[in-house]
Design a protein around this motif. Structure first.
Motif, PDB file in Angstrom:
ATOM      1  N   THR A  34       0.832  -1.206   0.000  1.00 23.04           N
ATOM      2  CA  THR A  34       0.000   0.000   0.000  1.00 23.04           C
ATOM      3  C   THR A  34       0.865   1.254   0.000  1.00 23.04           C
ATOM      4  O   THR A  34       0.507   2.265  -0.618  1.00 23.04           O
ATOM      5  N   SER A  35       2.007   1.201   0.685  1.00 18.33           N
ATOM      6  CA  SER A  35       2.876   2.372   0.749  1.00 18.33           C
ATOM      7  C   SER A  35       3.519   2.670  -0.600  1.00 18.33           C
ATOM      8  O   SER A  35       3.649   3.833  -0.993  1.00 18.33           O
ATOM      9  N   ALA A  36       3.925   1.629  -1.312  1.00 16.71           N
ATOM     10  CA  ALA A  36       4.509   1.842  -2.635  1.00 16.71           C
ATOM     11  C   ALA A  36       3.464   2.410  -3.590  1.00 16.71           C
ATOM     12  O   ALA A  36       3.755   3.305  -4.400  1.00 16.71           O
ATOM     13  N   HIS A  66       1.238   7.265  -6.409  1.00 15.93           N
ATOM     14  CA  HIS A  66       0.161   8.229  -6.656  1.00 15.93           C
ATOM     15  C   HIS A  66       0.597   9.653  -6.324  1.00 15.93           C
ATOM     16  O   HIS A  66       0.260  10.603  -7.051  1.00 15.93           O
ATOM     17  N   LEU A  67       1.330   9.830  -5.234  1.00 15.66           N
ATOM     18  CA  LEU A  67       1.793  11.169  -4.870  1.00 15.66           C
ATOM     19  C   LEU A  67       2.785  11.698  -5.899  1.00 15.66           C
ATOM     20  O   LEU A  67       2.727  12.872  -6.288  1.00 15.66           O
ATOM     21  N   LEU A  68       3.694  10.841  -6.337  1.00 21.58           N
ATOM     22  CA  LEU A  68       4.647  11.258  -7.370  1.00 21.58           C
ATOM     23  C   LEU A  68       3.927  11.614  -8.666  1.00 21.58           C
ATOM     24  O   LEU A  68       4.257  12.615  -9.322  1.00 21.58           O
ATOM     25  N   ALA A  69       2.944  10.812  -9.033  1.00 17.47           N
ATOM     26  CA  ALA A  69       2.195  11.076 -10.269  1.00 17.47           C
ATOM     27  C   ALA A  69       1.396  12.365 -10.154  1.00 17.47           C
ATOM     28  O   ALA A  69       1.261  13.106 -11.140  1.00 17.47           O
ATOM     29  N   ALA A  70       0.856  12.638  -8.974  1.00 22.52           N
ATOM     30  CA  ALA A  70       0.115  13.885  -8.775  1.00 22.52           C
ATOM     31  C   ALA A  70       1.023  15.084  -8.970  1.00 22.52           C
ATOM     32  O   ALA A  70       0.650  16.083  -9.603  1.00 22.52           O
ATOM     33  N   TYR A  71       2.239  14.981  -8.433  1.00 22.78           N
ATOM     34  CA  TYR A  71       3.209  16.073  -8.612  1.00 22.78           C
ATOM     35  C   TYR A  71       3.590  16.212 -10.087  1.00 22.78           C
ATOM     36  O   TYR A  71       3.691  17.319 -10.620  1.00 22.78           O
ATOM     37  N   ARG A  72       3.808  15.088 -10.738  1.00 25.76           N
ATOM     38  CA  ARG A  72       4.202  15.112 -12.153  1.00 25.76           C
ATOM     39  C   ARG A  72       3.100  15.706 -13.032  1.00 25.76           C
ATOM     40  O   ARG A  72       3.372  16.536 -13.908  1.00 25.76           O
ATOM     41  N   GLY A 118       7.828   8.600   1.541  1.00 20.13           N
ATOM     42  CA  GLY A 118       7.499   7.231   1.166  1.00 20.13           C
ATOM     43  C   GLY A 118       8.662   6.527   0.499  1.00 20.13           C
ATOM     44  O   GLY A 118       8.963   5.363   0.798  1.00 20.13           O
ATOM     45  N   LEU A 119       9.338   7.215  -0.424  1.00 15.85           N
ATOM     46  CA  LEU A 119      10.477   6.613  -1.110  1.00 15.85           C
ATOM     47  C   LEU A 119      11.587   6.231  -0.131  1.00 15.85           C
ATOM     48  O   LEU A 119      12.185   5.147  -0.232  1.00 15.85           O
ATOM     49  N   SER A 176       7.227  -5.396  -7.794  1.00 16.00           N
ATOM     50  CA  SER A 176       6.930  -4.572  -8.962  1.00 16.00           C
ATOM     51  C   SER A 176       6.496  -3.163  -8.545  1.00 16.00           C
ATOM     52  O   SER A 176       6.842  -2.172  -9.200  1.00 16.00           O
ATOM     53  N   LYS A 177       5.749  -3.096  -7.466  1.00 21.21           N
ATOM     54  CA  LYS A 177       5.318  -1.771  -6.979  1.00 21.21           C
ATOM     55  C   LYS A 177       6.520  -0.963  -6.523  1.00 21.21           C
ATOM     56  O   LYS A 177       6.584   0.262  -6.736  1.00 21.21           O
ATOM     57  N   PHE A 178       7.477  -1.626  -5.850  1.00 19.29           N
ATOM     58  CA  PHE A 178       8.723  -0.946  -5.493  1.00 19.29           C
ATOM     59  C   PHE A 178       9.384  -0.374  -6.744  1.00 19.29           C
ATOM     60  O   PHE A 178       9.780   0.794  -6.783  1.00 19.29           O
ATOM     61  N   ALA A 179       9.556  -1.221  -7.751  1.00 17.66           N
ATOM     62  CA  ALA A 179      10.277  -0.819  -8.959  1.00 17.66           C
ATOM     63  C   ALA A 179       9.617   0.381  -9.628  1.00 17.66           C
ATOM     64  O   ALA A 179      10.294   1.323 -10.059  1.00 17.66           O
TER      65      ALA A 179
END
Length: 820
Positions: free
Chosen positions: A178-180, A185-191, A222-223, A291-294
């Motif tokens: 869930t954290s990954a 999602h947070l990174l994508a929102a920023y992007r 998170g990262l 895969s979620k990590f990657a």
């Protein structure tokens, strides 16, 4: 006699409607060009033939419409209609009305979602472990000891440093899966929507800008934790703690439930089934979590490439090793439970592999990754819950296939159209169910149904982005509207959003239950099938159900601490909501500070708002009135009740009443927060509202209606989150002068020593700021009166200020016009 009979029937019908009829609206509001639909529901099978939209201020009818065809029974209701007023695009506040039954006030404006994504970020910060900025304290500092990692040289109970990340929900477990996903999602929102976010927080979550958007600070939190959970190429952990955490509801701290002091177990990913009480979970491989990590590492590396080269390169390397770990044993990794039967029973993994391959292609440009991503896309074209009426808890996770979007953006021709068709076909599956009810509800009522709702709205959004096909706009909007009040219960599903709305107040959360701390922005689980609720273990409502009349044999929702199935907020659901909300925000026309008060108008327009505040000093009354009249400038005045009631000021107030904005400034000029600790609120909500109401009563004595004085400048220009939230709950917008200006220092006098600032210095600083940065949208504060120990009054320089800034091209507007 016939007329009397018709009148009697009409009265009976209206009385019946008033008792068992409701109009559900999006409490946040509706964007000007968006689909705008309310839902009428009734427990009586009475037909309706038309509806009206009234201006909330004038009560005039501005639109007349016809309802949809009747949808019939749904849940607790026997009849329902959709009321479409999309034709109304004029900014304003309105009320939907049907035969005397009225909705809550709704707002139509392009900025109704502005600030909501940042608001939801508050919940993410509150969920931080290790250092928690909300509590200003640290927790879970001893994590943790290993389980199932002996094969890589870490016998059970070996200590590893994995502190950090977010608590998963109202419990304090932490899951990599869930954290990954939340981090992605947070990174994508920023992007995708950087304009939706501000910079008011440091990297540790405490107040103070650091030159980085707060959403990116949160994504990096998170990262950084994911990096700890994948410390070596051959080591990856899946979760910290387990359901022994549920022994007691408490604030986060050091949990002595696992037999090794304050350490918590850290479960290694070995691709094999692991403990689940009397049973084993159904783990079959390493792919789903790895895969979620990657994917998170790859997206993080791309975003930080220009910001922090070393960090970006480290993420790139970790993405490679996580990608390899996903291939260690193809299959799904499930979570571990020791005492209860409830786990995150993730059952699919090819969607995660698709996203991992798509992000590997974006990072490397290697065609082989793109081709393999397409292969995995074909294995699961539609996220399985979309074709089903039910599913196990987190069985198909994430609830949206993120890979289809990232993959389609990098494809051309037929392959691109094929992947896009997967989204379309999934939407159609849900639409087939949705079009049968007035709420357009096609998402199943399984555990965390709100998370599915957010995911489905995102799929509609991404389909439109990829195709420019607006066919599903109304369906997407219906899912967003559902989250904010267009549902059988008429409530928002997000704590505190909007401040004036019906939102959760008694969620399954220790923060609220034990200490009444607000969990601003937290998305609660959402409604579940009554059959699910009735079979869950350990649920007992603690208070009378305020939504009892809206519950049904189909579905239930309880705003009750005892119902962990519908009213528990989740970290990953909130992260997904942040993406969705950011997509709805317009390019910010006004700027708010970290507490939510407006501090600047549109930075693209050469407009200025002069504001004057007053409480017990009035020596500048005549000077200010004379200069404004001479210069033909409209300004704004924020006056306390004491100032308004002072007979010496009544002639002045009547003089400025016609041409200037006059608003509240607190009745008794209360100090709302301590000077030393701004987060320490000195008043309770009831006293704040009572004082504000008295201020409005004083304004009313001059014919100033509350509806025309909706901007409020807190006394002393000093406030915090509580004050702004309480004002918003009264549909009042808090404002303050623009940071960086020193005109507010005109209250100082020589006896204050170094704090004293002469009017000449203030004037010079104002002009220097204009030269260096410009004053577009700035709110310039001058006190209407000051202590007699100050001999040089800034209001005596008012004419100079106006003339110089006017010569530099600025227009002067009252606050309500500049911010409207």
């Amino acid at each position: 006699m016939r007329c009397i009979l018709l009148l009697f029937i009409t009265l009976v019908v209206q009385l019946s409607f008033a008792q068992d009829t409701w109009i559900r609206v999006n409490q946040l509001g509706y964007r000007e060009q968006a689909k705008k639909v309310a839902v009428w529901v009734s427990k009586s099978d009475l037909p309706i033939h038309d509806f009206v939209l009234r201006d909330a201020k004038s009560d005039k009818v501005v639109f007349k419409g016809k309802p949809s065809a009747p949808f019939g029974a749904y849940g607790a209701f026997v009849q329902s209609y959709r009321l479409d007023f999309s034709a109304v695009r004029q900014k304003g506040t309105y009320i939907v009305e049907v035969d005397g039954v009225k909705s809550h006030i709704i707002r139509i404006a392009d900025d109704v979602y502005n600030g909501t994504a940042d608001f939801a970020l508050r919940y993410m910060r509150q969920q931080r472990t290790l250092f928690n900025p909300f509590l200003k304290d640290s927790c879970h500092t001893h994590d943790g000891f290993t389980m199932y990692a002996a094969s890589v040289g870490l016998p059970d109970s070996t200590h590893v440093d994995v502190g950090g990340g977010w608590h998963d929900a109202s419990d304090y477990l932490q899951y990599a899966t869930t954290s990954a996903n939340a981090t992605y999602h947070l990174l994508a929102a920023y992007r995708d929507f950087p304009h939706a976010f501000t910079d008011h927080k440091q990297a540790n979550g405490l107040s103070g800008a650091n030159g980085v958007k707060d959403v990116l600070d949160e994504a990096k939190w998170g990262l950084d934790w994911l990096l700890k959970m994948h410390p070596e190429p051959h080591i990856m952990f899946n979760q910290i703690a387990d359901d022994r955490d549920h022994a007691a509801m408490r604030m986060p701290g050091e949990d002595p439930y696992y037999g090794r002091g304050y350490e918590r177990p850290v479960y290694f990913i070995d691709g094999e089934p692991q403990q689940r009480g009397k049973f084993l979970n159904n783990t079959t491989g390493t792919s789903s979590t790895a895969s979620k990590f990657a994917s998170a590492f790859n997206l993080g590396a791309a975003i930080f490439r220009e910001k922090d080269t070393d960090y970006s390169q480290m993420l790139t390397g970790k993405a490679r090793t996580a990608f390899d770990y996903a291939h260690k044993k193809l299959g799904v990794t499930q979570t571990v439970s020791v005492k209860s039967p409830y786990i995150y029973a993730e059952d699919n993994w090819v969607d995660d592999m698709e996203l991992a391959y798509a992000t590997m292609y974006q990072q490397t440009g290697k065609q082989e990754y793109l081709e393999k991503a397409l292969t995995f896309a074909k294995e699961e074209p539609i996220t399985p819950w979309m074709v089903r009426d039910t599913a196990n808890h987190y069985q198909y996770y994430p609830f949206i296939n993120l890979g289809h979007y990232e993959l389609a953006k990098n494809l051309q021709g037929e392959p691109r159209q094929e992947v896009i068709s997967y989204y379309k076909n999934g939407i159609e599956q849900v639409w087939d169910r949705a079009k049968q009810n007035a709420f357009y509800r096609g998402v199943p009522f399984i555990w965390c149904s709100n998370n599915l709702t957010v995911a489905f709205a995102m799929q509609c959004l991404w389909y439109k982005d990829l195709t420019n096909d607006a066919s599903y706009d109304e369906l997407m909007q219906a899912n967003i509207d559902w989250l904010f009040g267009v549902n059988p219960w008429g409530t928002s599903m997000v704590y505190g959003l909007p401040a004036w709305g019906d939102t959760p107040v008694d969620p399954h959360s220790a923060f609220t239950h034990l200490h009444n701390y607000p969990i601003d922005g937290g998305l609660v689980d959402g409604p579940v099938y009554a059959a699910i609720f009735n079979n869950l273990i350990g649920i007992q409502l603690h208070e009378q159900d305020e939504y009892a009349e809206f519950q049904s044999d189909l579905v239930v929702y309880h705003d009750d601490y005892g119902d962990y199935s519908t009213n528990e907020p989740t970290m990953d659901g909130t992260a997904s909501l942040i993406y969705l909300l950011s997509s709805q925000e317009s390019v910010q026309q006004v700027k708010k500070d970290e507490y939510g008060a407006i501090v600047q108008g549109d930075g693209n327009k050469k407009q200025i708002s002069l504001v004057f505040t007053a409480h017990d000093f009035n020596d500048g009354n005549e000077t200010v009135a004379r200069v404004l009249k001479k210069q033909k400038v409209k300004a704004s005045f924020f006056l306390t009740g004491d100032f308004l009631r002072n007979k010496e000021n009544q002639s002045f107030i009547n003089k400025i009443r016609k041409n200037h904005y006059i608003g509240p400034h607190s009745d008794k000029h209360l100090l709302y927060a301590t000077w030393e600790n701004r987060d320490s609120t000195l008043v309770v909500e009831e006293d704040f509202k009572r004082d504000l109401e008295a201020n409005y009563t004083a304004l009313a004595s001059f014919g100033i209606r509350r509806e025309e004085a909706t901007f409020f400048m807190p006394s002393y220009e000093w406030y915090n989150h509580d004050i702004v939230r309480w004002a918003n709950a009264e549909r009042i917008e808090a404002v303050n002068y623009t940071p960086g200006l020193r005109t507010a220092a005109d209250y100082t006098y020589p006896e204050m020593g170094t704090r004293y600032m002469t009017s000449e210095k203030i004037f010079e600083q104002l002009l220097q700021t204009e030269k260096e940065k410009g004053l577009n949208g700035h709110i310039i504060l001058i006190h209407l009166g000051v202590d007699k120990r100050r001999k040089d009054k800034l209001y005596d320089r008012l004419e100079d200020i106006i003339q110089v800034l006017r010569d530099r091209g600025y227009d002067f507007l009252p606050i309500n016009e500049m911010l409207d």
